[in-house]
Structure formats: structure tokens, C-alpha cells
Design a protein around this motif. Structure first.
Motif, short mmCIF file in Angstrom:
data_model
loop_
_atom_site.label_atom_id
_atom_site.label_comp_id
_atom_site.label_asym_id
_atom_site.label_seq_id
_atom_site.Cartn_x
_atom_site.Cartn_y
_atom_site.Cartn_z
N ARG A 220 34.96 35.73 17.44
CA ARG A 220 35.57 36.90 18.09
C ARG A 220 35.46 38.08 17.14
O ARG A 220 35.26 37.90 15.93
N PHE A 221 35.59 39.27 17.71
CA PHE A 221 35.54 40.46 16.87
C PHE A 221 36.55 41.46 17.39
O PHE A 221 36.30 42.21 18.33
N LEU A 222 37.73 41.43 16.75
CA LEU A 222 38.83 42.31 17.15
C LEU A 222 39.34 43.16 16.00
O LEU A 222 39.87 44.24 16.22
N LYS A 223 39.23 42.62 14.80
CA LYS A 223 39.85 43.29 13.66
C LYS A 223 39.00 43.08 12.41
O LYS A 223 38.05 42.28 12.43
N VAL A 224 39.37 43.76 11.34
CA VAL A 224 38.54 43.73 10.15
C VAL A 224 38.38 42.32 9.58
O VAL A 224 37.32 41.96 9.07
N GLU A 225 39.41 41.50 9.67
CA GLU A 225 39.30 40.15 9.12
C GLU A 225 38.20 39.34 9.80
O GLU A 225 37.63 38.42 9.22
N ASP A 226 37.93 39.66 11.08
CA ASP A 226 36.95 38.86 11.81
C ASP A 226 35.54 38.97 11.24
O ASP A 226 34.70 38.10 11.46
N ILE A 227 35.26 40.06 10.54
CA ILE A 227 33.90 40.28 10.02
C ILE A 227 33.75 39.68 8.62
O ILE A 227 32.63 39.53 8.12
N GLY A 228 34.85 39.29 8.02
CA GLY A 228 34.76 38.71 6.67
C GLY A 228 34.44 39.76 5.63
O GLY A 228 34.83 40.92 5.74
N ASP A 229 33.70 39.35 4.62
CA ASP A 229 33.40 40.23 3.49
C ASP A 229 32.65 41.49 3.94
O ASP A 229 31.59 41.42 4.57
N LEU A 230 33.20 42.66 3.60
CA LEU A 230 32.60 43.92 4.09
C LEU A 230 31.26 44.22 3.42
O LEU A 230 30.37 44.81 4.03
N THR B 55 50.92 43.65 21.30
CA THR B 55 50.56 42.22 21.22
C THR B 55 49.17 41.98 21.81
O THR B 55 48.74 40.85 21.91
N GLU B 56 48.51 43.06 22.19
CA GLU B 56 47.14 42.96 22.71
C GLU B 56 47.06 41.97 23.87
O GLU B 56 46.21 41.07 23.93
N LYS B 57 47.96 42.20 24.83
CA LYS B 57 48.07 41.26 25.94
C LYS B 57 46.75 41.04 26.68
O LYS B 57 46.36 39.88 26.92
N VAL B 58 46.07 42.11 27.04
CA VAL B 58 44.89 41.94 27.89
C VAL B 58 43.76 41.25 27.14
O VAL B 58 43.22 40.23 27.59
N ILE B 59 43.37 41.76 25.97
CA ILE B 59 42.22 41.16 25.29
C ILE B 59 42.55 39.74 24.85
O ILE B 59 41.68 38.86 24.84
N VAL C 157 34.64 36.67 22.30
CA VAL C 157 35.04 37.97 22.85
C VAL C 157 34.87 39.05 21.79
O VAL C 157 35.27 38.88 20.64
N ILE C 158 34.25 40.14 22.19
CA ILE C 158 34.08 41.31 21.33
C ILE C 158 34.92 42.45 21.89
O ILE C 158 34.81 42.77 23.07
N SER C 159 35.73 43.05 21.05
CA SER C 159 36.51 44.21 21.49
C SER C 159 35.61 45.44 21.60
O SER C 159 34.92 45.80 20.65
N LEU C 160 35.65 46.05 22.77
CA LEU C 160 34.98 47.34 22.98
C LEU C 160 36.02 48.46 22.98
O LEU C 160 35.81 49.50 23.58
N GLU C 161 37.08 48.24 22.31
CA GLU C 161 38.32 49.01 22.14
C GLU C 161 39.42 48.36 22.96
O GLU C 161 39.40 48.36 24.19
N SER C 162 40.35 47.84 22.23
CA SER C 162 41.52 47.22 22.85
C SER C 162 42.70 48.18 22.74
O SER C 162 42.54 49.33 22.35
N ALA C 163 43.87 47.69 23.08
CA ALA C 163 45.06 48.56 23.09
C ALA C 163 45.34 49.17 21.72
O ALA C 163 45.76 50.32 21.62
N THR C 164 45.10 48.40 20.65
CA THR C 164 45.49 48.88 19.32
C THR C 164 44.34 49.03 18.33
O THR C 164 44.57 49.46 17.20
N ARG C 165 43.13 48.65 18.73
CA ARG C 165 42.03 48.69 17.75
C ARG C 165 40.70 49.05 18.41
O ARG C 165 40.49 48.75 19.58
#
Lengths: 315, 315, 315
Positions: A3-13, A123-127, A138-146
Motif C-alpha cells: 500500500r502507499f498512503l504515508k511516508v513509512e510505506d515507501i521505506g528508506d527515502l 481515521t481515513e475511513k474511506v481509503i 491500494v495507492i492513495s491518490l489523495e486521501s482525507a489527510t494525506r
């Protein structure tokens, strides 16, 4: 990557940036990975850059792409549990999402904050329902908070244009006629905290972002002071988090203009677009040589393709 | 070829017709040219034939295609310069267009005349902004004053169906319940002037087209007289250019019917579609063996593919 | 195969099921058939599953796909003959359909019953105009009276999940807040009559389906009695055929719930989706292990691909 929602999901920058360089240099080199693989892009909201750049990224990978403007093309979705569905919403997200998952190998979802319910948004209910019910990455294409693909593209752009090892990056609030989500600002903060930059946020009092995104980040309420010595000015409007979704200022004194840019270290100007000219930023600044807004948008293909490539590798 | 807006852009018409024949005979023979190339089709207005035929043409060339209904899928665009963007238009064309250009190798744009401002329409303000800001070749999918892919398809159709070296081609105005742009009529006139035909325009007084399209062309105000000896009747409604955008006649006596077609040299009937039956043309004429409306529409793939091929060759 | 509207079009159901198995096992094995072939999917109505699954099926076959939301993207179509077209409908179906046929090798069409005119609906006026005027094979994506890709997917699903040679299959009406077409129920009845199953329909009095679909089928007005010993419960709402298009009951006693499912032979629950939870079916039943709604939806790719493959083979 699942998944790709937040910075942690990508691991080492650093590794992510290396991957991005590889993708940017050879965009068509990985088409075997995407052959006979399908991505569905689901939009609950309008989209120009995200729609086109993510399609382009997936096509670069040799994938099939389907785009669904779900409320317009499909059926309005019910997201509440346990309701008697006798309203104007003929389909429940608990059916729609697993079904969409049957037709593809990964899903991209855009679902903005609605401001109806702060908890639902944060709480990012939808995504999270897409993650829970789809059965596919799932890849975020812009969620409620990110908006992580934007933040990743911004990081790539800063890396490409920085003139010192550890640049000063300033996220500045700017005025806007409507109430906008905090998503872009949240993600930018989240990613800059992890990046090798000196990061400062400036905004009027009352526009503090949620603690989870800004803990430990310097906030400077004097915009001019924040701009001093900056290498990158990242402008964005957002509505208040505390007075949730409210516009508590439209102070044009916060517009980024030539006079303020003169306080910086010949800073590059950044914005995720779409941008309100002469509200967020003056014509002069956005049209100057130091404006990177088009380059950022171009890098949306790179961030999306890097993410899609990682997901394909993990299927 | 770097753009396709008007007849001059295609160069020699004989050569263009030869290219069209080659494309029509071997539509899938040029896919190496289009591999990993992307076209974005941007629509500000409705489209059936243009949408489908241009997609088909690009897919025939092996290209990737993205379709954007910009006001619906994306953000409403501001086109004025120097404004404070505090209205309902969240994005400026000066950002949107260069960004779209980053995601593709060429852009097709449909943007009709709005009739709000004659000068904006006749200086082709919108499509010229795409040319100025996109950084990639631009193909008109009908602009404010021209519809060149239609005119090129019409020329191909006339070439295929003419029974003499230099046929008589008559462009006739016909009634319509709404105010339509002059674009199709302008382009048809512009192309017929360059083609090897005897060209006559007929319309009620007050419907004169702009001089830049019709200079030197015979205008006959008596429709029946114009039809005498015609080999091709090309019907189209347009609103007044002089009383800009006004409907100054809905005279059903101008409808093309069997009685008028009998005055011709067994002329073929042409129209770009969509057509209002029993306003523009009677059921009998459009359903007759001499009606070429479907063939014209089919040739929209050929004209689009010929243009796309030329642009790909010049990239 | 030149069209797919009803059960007879698919021929022998055993053979059709064998073809479906082959397609499901090797979805990417037939791409040479689809190379440089194009399908256009024309929607007069909303669609989620049909839109995505038919696109996926065609892409699995290596085809090009174009999707047209005709009233939204194109022009509103006039379907009456002989009219003076001075209303809000700028294009006649007699032009639009042959033109669409020029741009593809087959057409899929979704056009629901409008309930304006029972005869127009039950003579399948719209889809028959596509058959008559397009010049290419036509696939129903749900017409006024039938939804054959759904019924074929349902048959595949029953075949995959049956635990006895000749299962008992019950089609039950259930309440809904709006007037729905009879198409899904009609097609399901038409296909089950031909399949190797014991088939029973249950609904309140007044909801009898048209004789052409149900001749010879057992109708049981006591829902509980119908459920006894059932192996598959297929729920669906439809409006009255006799009082055409009317909602004559919204009796919640017909909702499928756990108590009624307990009367069956551990029946599987089926519905074509979208489904109104707690109107048609309780949360408990649709979320139970016996619910096959997602599997049915997944098999929409299989039924569509099997049909497309047959049509490609016959081109």
C-alpha cells in the motif's frame, strides 16, 4: 509494497529517490512487469494532474488502466455500516470495493476530506475501507489527510534543484477563498521531517496542523522571518484543523509575492497545483525562473511510476 | 508538422490526400512510430465522432491515449491574465496547459466558440494558449473558428466520390433551432478554396462568413440557383458572423430536400454531423443512396491518423 | 456469433460453460484474436461492474477499448422516426449508431427500460436500433428487458458452487425504494429455464414477469415455502410488469434474512449488485460465507470475455 498512503510505506527515502532516478531515466524499461496487469483509478473527486500522471505512469509500465469516476459513472456509495439502504445511495462500499478488486491488480483511490466529521476524515475511513475490502494493493491518490504521491514528487523535485546538501524548506500557508483539506500540507510535513532538510512551517495562529504530522517541527508565526535564508518556499492553503474545516483567515498579507521572495536565499517556489494566482502567489513569483510548479507536476509521473513499480515487484 | 489548426498546416493537399490513402489502406502499418508515445485529448465541449475517431486513429498508430473532459474531470480553468483568482475557477490555463504537456507527446483540444466575445473567438484565444504554453504539438479537435480534421475528412470523401476532375461543390446554410459556431463552415471554405473544385457558398443575407475564409469565393444568395449542376451539396448551419452569434433566420425554405437535390447533377449530400433531421435536411435526402454522411464520419479516423502520423514523424 | 442479447444467442449452455472455464483458466491466451480489434462500450445509464468487467474482458483479449457515456460525452440522441429535430436532442440514432460502427469491430450497449412506453421497452427499441444500424456485432450490457452477461455469469457461478447435479434455484423478489426494470429477473429466468436446475420464482401477487420469460416455470407466492430445500437463493427487486413500471409493494417481510435462509438447504445467496442492504437482504446474509455476490461479479469478466472471444472468432 502492499500500500502507499504515508511516508513509512515507501521505506528508506534515499533508496526511494534512487529508484525514482532510475524510473525517470528509463521510463519504458519495466514493461514486462506490467504486462497483463491492471490498475483501476477510482475518483470520488476532481483530478487533473493525478488522473493524467498516474495513467501515464501505469502506461509507462505497460499496464492496462481503467478510470472510474465512481459517483458519476457508477453508483453513489453508502459508507455507513448497518443502515437500511432506502436513500439515494444504491450501493454499499462493502460490495463495491471487493468487486473492483476482482477486476484489477491494484487500485488507486482519491477521496478528499468531506469536513462532515473530523474523526471520519482523520481515521481515513474511506481509503481504509478500500484497504480492508479490496483484496489488492491500494495507492492513495489523495486521501482525507494525506497526498503522498504529491509529497514524493515534491521530494524528488527538491532533490533535483537543491544547491546545498541540507536546504532550508519552508511550508507557508497562504489565503484562499474556500475551505481546503489539510492533506497536502500534512503529507509535505510528514515527508520533510524524514528528508535531509531544515524544515520550517509558517502560518497564522489557528492554522496549526495535526500533531501527528508536525511533532518536532519548528513553527514560525512570522512569515517574513520564516522566509529568511529559505532555499525552497512551498505554498499551500489549508483550512483550520482545530476549528475543523473552517476558514479563519483570508489575510492577503500572507500571499507569496516578489517582496517576500526577496527575503529568501533565492528560493525556488513550489506549489502542488491547482493554484489560485494572486491569492496564494503573485503572477510574478509563479512565472519567475525560480518557480518549480511545472517540474513538480512532471515529477508526479515519476513518483507514481516508482510506487507502481514497487507494488508490481511485490505481487 | 508541429500543429494542425488550418489548411496551411497540412501543406500540399495532393500530398496530404496521398498520405491519407496510404493510412486508410494500411492503418496498422505505422505502430512503431507511436510506440510509447501518448496523446491527450482535451475536451471543453461535447464530442462523439471527434472523441472516438481520434482515439481510434491514435490507437491505430500504437499510441497511448488519455481523454480529459477538462471542466468535468479536472478543474474549471481561468483564461484571463492578471486576475485575482477568487471565483469559481480554481486553476489557471497557464499552469494547466504546460502540466498537460508534461504528460504527453501531443495534445488534441476541442474548444468551441463561446460567443461571449467575438475577438476572443476569432483570435483563437484558447487553442493559442495551448500552443503557447504546452510545449508539445497541438491538434485542433474544433476550435472557435475552425474544424480542420472535419474539413480534411470532407476533402478525402469528395476525392473518393467525385465523378469528374473538377466537381462543383456547394456549401449551403440550413436552418437550426440554436446558435452554432461558424467553425465547420469556415474550415470547409478554407479547404475548398485550396482544393481542385468549383466552390460556391449559398446562404440568406446576413449569414456572410468572415472574409478571411471566403475571400474570392462566389456567394449565391439564391439557394436553388446555387444547386444547379452541383456535384456535392455540403449542408451546415451557422449563426451570423456580422451580428455575432445571432440566429437571424430559421427559414425552413432553406432545408435541403428532395426537390432541391433534383436541381443538382445527382449531387452527393454531405454534413459533418450531428445533424438536425427535417431542419437541415429531410429524412429522404439523408437516407438516400447519395448521402455520404457516414462515409465522411468514417474518414475522420483517416484524417486524424494522417495528421497524427505526420506529427509523430516530426517529433 | 453476431450478437448477444438473449440465451439463444449463446447456443448450447454446456458448451458455453466449457468455453467459460477455458477463458477463466487462461485469460491472456487469446490476445492474437483481439489484436488491432476495437470494442466501443456505449452507456446510456450508470454502470460499475459492467463498465469495468467488460473493459477488463476486452483488454484480456488484447483489444482496444473505448468507453462512451453517450448522453454525457456525446449528444442526446433522438430515437423517434420522422420527427422535426428542433428539440434538445441534436443527433439522431440513425446517424450516431452507424458512425459508431465505423470506429470499431463490435459495440456493447447499455440502455435500461425507461418505463415511458411498455411497448418500446419490450420490443427492445434502442438495442435493436444498434443491431439494425451499426453494421457490427452488438453485445447487450443490459437492455430494456434483459441482462444476459449477468445471467451467464450467474450460471457460471452456480456451476462452480453447486453441490448436487441438479440444484434447486429460487429467484425471489425483494423490496426496494425505487422502480427497477425487470431485465435481470427476466434474463435469469430465461437462462435458468435452459439450465440443468430445478427453478422456482417467488414474489408477491402482481409482480408476475412477462410470460415470454417464465412460461412453464413454477411460481410460488409463499416465499418461505419456495425457500424450502433451495440450494441457491437469487434475490432481486423488479417493478410490476402488469402495472408497468409501478412499485406495488415495498413489503419488508420479503427481505432475505437469516431466518429465511435457515429454511433452505444451506443455500448460497446471490444478487447481481448493486444491492440495497436491509431492504433486499440483511447484512448478516450478504456477509455470510454462503454469499456469492462478489464471485458473481468476478465472473462478469468471464462471461464477457467468453462472448467477446466468440464474436472475434466469427469476424
Amino acid at each position: 509494497m502492499k500500500r502507499f498512503l504515508k511516508v513509512e510505506d515507501i521505506g528508506d527515502l534515499k533508496k526511494a529517490l534512487q529508484d525514482a532516478v532510475e524510473v525517470k531515466q528509463n521510463p519504458y524499461a519495466f514493461q514486462e512487469l506490467g504486462k497483463n496487469k491492471t490498475i483501476i483509478l477510482v475518483f470520488f473527486n476532481s483530478s487533473l494532474r493525478t488522473r493524467l500522471s498516474t495513467q501515464k505512469a501505469a502506461m509507462n509500465m505497460g499496464m492496462n488502466v481503467m478510470v472510474l469516476d465512481i459517483n458519476k459513472d457508477g453508483w453513489k456509495l453508502e459508507t455507513e455500516m448497518g443502515v437500511v439502504m432506502d436513500s439515494d445511495k444504491p450501493e454499499h462500499i462493502k460490495e463495491a470495493v471487493p468487486v473492483i478488486g476482482q477486476y484489477c491488480d491494484m487500485i488507486g483511490v482519491r477521496s478528499f476530506a468531506t469536513f462532515e466529521n473530523k474523526e471520519d476524515d482523520y481515521t481515513e475511513k474511506v481509503i481504509n475501507q478500500f484497504i480492508q475490502y479490496s483484496g489488492v494493493p491500494v495507492i492513495s491518490l489523495e486521501s482525507a489527510t494525506r497526498h503522498p504521491l504529491q509529497a514524493f514528487a515534491d521530494l524528488i523535485t527538491i532533490e533535483e534543484h537543491k544547491s546545498k546538501a541540507r536546504p532550508k524548506v519552508v511550508l507557508t500557508w497562504a489565503p484562499h477563498p474556500r475551505a481546503l483539506p489539510q492533506a497536502v500540507a500534512n503529507s509535505f510535513a510528514e515527508w520533510m521531517k524524514e528528508a535531509d532538510v531544515e524544515f520550517v512551517i509558517t502560518h497564522p495562529k489557528g492554522y496549526e496542523l495535526a500533531e501527528e504530522f508536525t511533532a518536532g517541527v519548528e513553527v514560525e508565526y512570522d512569515q517574513r522571518k520564516a522566509f529568511e535564508g529559505a532555499d525552497f518556499i512551498y505554498a499551500k492553503n489549508w483550512s483550520s484543523f482545530k476549528q475543523y474545516g473552517q476558514v479563519i483567515s483570508q489575510d492577503k498579507d500572507w500571499t507569496v509575492d516578489e517582496e517576500k521572495m526577496a527575503l529568501t536565499n533565492q528560493a525556488k517556489f513550489m506549489h502542488c497545483l491547482p493554484v489560485r494566482r494572486n491569492m496564494i502567489v503573485s503572477d510574478g513569483v509563479i512565472e519567475s525562473e525560480n518557480s518549480l510548479v511545472v517540474q513538480e507536476a512532471a515529477n508526479r509521473v515519476v513518483s507514481a511510476q516508482t510506487v507502481i513499480k514497487r507494488i508490481l515487484e511485490s505481487l
